[in-house]
Design a protein around this motif. Sequence first.
Motif, PDB file in Angstrom:
ATOM      1  N   MET A   1       0.851  -1.179   0.000  1.00  0.00           N
ATOM      2  CA  MET A   1       0.000   0.000   0.000  1.00  0.00           C
ATOM      3  C   MET A   1       0.890   1.234   0.000  1.00  0.00           C
ATOM      4  SD  MET A   1      -3.352   0.747   0.722  1.00  0.00           S
ATOM      5  CE  MET A   1      -4.153   2.300   0.877  1.00  0.00           C
ATOM      6  N   GLY A   2       0.561   2.197  -0.837  1.00  0.00           N
ATOM      7  CA  GLY A   2       1.351   3.415  -0.945  1.00  0.00           C
ATOM      8  C   GLY A   2       0.986   4.451   0.096  1.00  0.00           C
ATOM      9  N   ALA A   3       1.874   5.386   0.268  1.00  0.00           N
ATOM     10  CA  ALA A   3       1.650   6.506   1.172  1.00  0.00           C
ATOM     11  C   ALA A   3       1.297   7.722   0.321  1.00  0.00           C
ATOM     12  CB  ALA A   3       2.892   6.774   1.999  1.00  0.00           C
ATOM     13  N   ARG A   4       0.114   8.285   0.535  1.00  0.00           N
ATOM     14  CA  ARG A   4      -0.359   9.402  -0.274  1.00  0.00           C
ATOM     15  C   ARG A   4      -0.197  10.701   0.491  1.00  0.00           C
ATOM     16  NH1 ARG A   4      -6.300  10.243  -3.019  1.00  0.00           N
ATOM     17  NH2 ARG A   4      -6.864  11.035  -0.990  1.00  0.00           N
ATOM     18  N   TYR A  36       6.717   6.665  -7.750  1.00  0.00           N
ATOM     19  CA  TYR A  36       5.786   7.748  -7.448  1.00  0.00           C
ATOM     20  C   TYR A  36       4.702   7.890  -8.502  1.00  0.00           C
ATOM     21  CZ  TYR A  36       9.343   8.960  -4.081  1.00  0.00           C
ATOM     22  OH  TYR A  36      10.231   8.901  -3.058  1.00  0.00           O
ATOM     23  N   GLY A  37       3.523   8.245  -8.074  1.00  0.00           N
ATOM     24  CA  GLY A  37       2.403   8.508  -8.958  1.00  0.00           C
ATOM     25  C   GLY A  37       1.630   9.711  -8.467  1.00  0.00           C
ATOM     26  N   LEU A  54       0.382  13.118  -4.308  1.00  0.00           N
ATOM     27  CA  LEU A  54       1.547  12.357  -4.726  1.00  0.00           C
ATOM     28  C   LEU A  54       1.547  11.063  -3.921  1.00  0.00           C
ATOM     29  CD1 LEU A  54       4.316  12.377  -6.305  1.00  0.00           C
ATOM     30  CD2 LEU A  54       5.298  13.193  -4.163  1.00  0.00           C
ATOM     31  N   THR A  55       1.685   9.941  -4.610  1.00  0.00           N
ATOM     32  CA  THR A  55       1.692   8.646  -3.935  1.00  0.00           C
ATOM     33  C   THR A  55       3.063   8.004  -4.058  1.00  0.00           C
ATOM     34  OG1 THR A  55      -0.644   8.320  -4.439  1.00  0.00           O
ATOM     35  CG2 THR A  55       0.627   6.362  -3.846  1.00  0.00           C
ATOM     36  N   ASP A  56       3.623   7.643  -2.906  1.00  0.00           N
ATOM     37  CA  ASP A  56       4.865   6.871  -2.861  1.00  0.00           C
ATOM     38  C   ASP A  56       4.448   5.413  -2.820  1.00  0.00           C
ATOM     39  OD1 ASP A  56       7.241   5.574  -2.304  1.00  0.00           O
ATOM     40  OD2 ASP A  56       7.835   6.928  -0.684  1.00  0.00           O
ATOM     41  N   ARG A  57       4.656   4.701  -3.906  1.00  0.00           N
ATOM     42  CA  ARG A  57       4.235   3.306  -3.993  1.00  0.00           C
ATOM     43  C   ARG A  57       5.127   2.360  -3.204  1.00  0.00           C
ATOM     44  NH1 ARG A  57       4.043   4.686  -9.924  1.00  0.00           N
ATOM     45  NH2 ARG A  57       1.894   5.309 -10.309  1.00  0.00           N
TER      46      ARG A  57
END
Length: 79
Positions: A1-4, A36-37, A54-57
């Motif tokens: 799970m990414g951190a948004r 990143y996304g 910004l999401t750190d995957r």
Amino acid sequence: MGARAFVLGREDRDDAWTETQRLAAVLVRHRITDRYGVSVDKIPGRRGAWGVYLTDRMPELGPPPLLVIRAFRSFGLAA
């Protein structure tokens, strides 16, 4: 799970998408799209406001490396 993480907000959804495209171009230019996304979503608690996120995957990798920090700064963000 990414951190948004919230990056910035806009009142108009189209303006938020424009900012998302700018940030995505920075990620592509620095070749960091694997980690990143970006996304657009409503800002909780703010009626009619849209947020760019910004999401750190891969948050388990720890803080972003110097290259990523430079990429964020080129967009006008402090990392």
